[in-house]
Design a protein around this motif. Structure first.
Motif: not given
Length: 114
Positions: A49-71
């Motif tokens: 579902e494209p409209s529900l999978n466009r999340c988190g665009v405002s999260i800083p790219r070096d956020d440690k939690r973002l990096v953790q989740v992507v890994e």
């Protein structure tokens, strides 16, 4: 080394709903402040579902939690038409994300005058 999340596809950076929910579990402030559209349509919040999978665009790219989740989630963290990748750079580098030929890359920030 500092880790930064970039999008290597030609579309915009975004996270899957699954990655977004994991960030909320971890207490990431930007994810907590973002409206969870999947909560209103839980049966439609799947990866297709494209409209529900466009999340988190405002999260800083070096956020440690973002990096953790992507890994953690690897390909399951990719939002609609996104291909996320974690890159490492030295801690002391001033950086920017630059889009070249549609794909993002991390570049050292330089001074410019016009």
């Amino acid at each position: 080394m500092r880790k930064i999340v970039i999008n290597t596809s030609y579309d915009q950076f975004c996270l899957s709903h699954k990655a977004f929910l994991r960030l909320r579990e971890l207490g990431q402030p930007d994810a907590l402040n973002e409206t969870d559209l999947g909560a209103y349509w839980p049966s439609a919040a799947g990866p297709r579902e494209p409209s529900l999978n466009r999340c988190g665009v405002s999260i800083p790219r070096d956020d440690k939690r973002l990096v953790q989740v992507v890994e953690e989630l690897q390909g399951e963290a990719n939002g609609h038409c996104a291909q996320l990748k974690v890159v490492s750079i030295p801690e002391d580098v001033l950086w920017v994300i630059v889009k070249t030929n549609g794909s993002e890359q991390v570049s050292e920030q330089h001074r410019m005058w016009a």
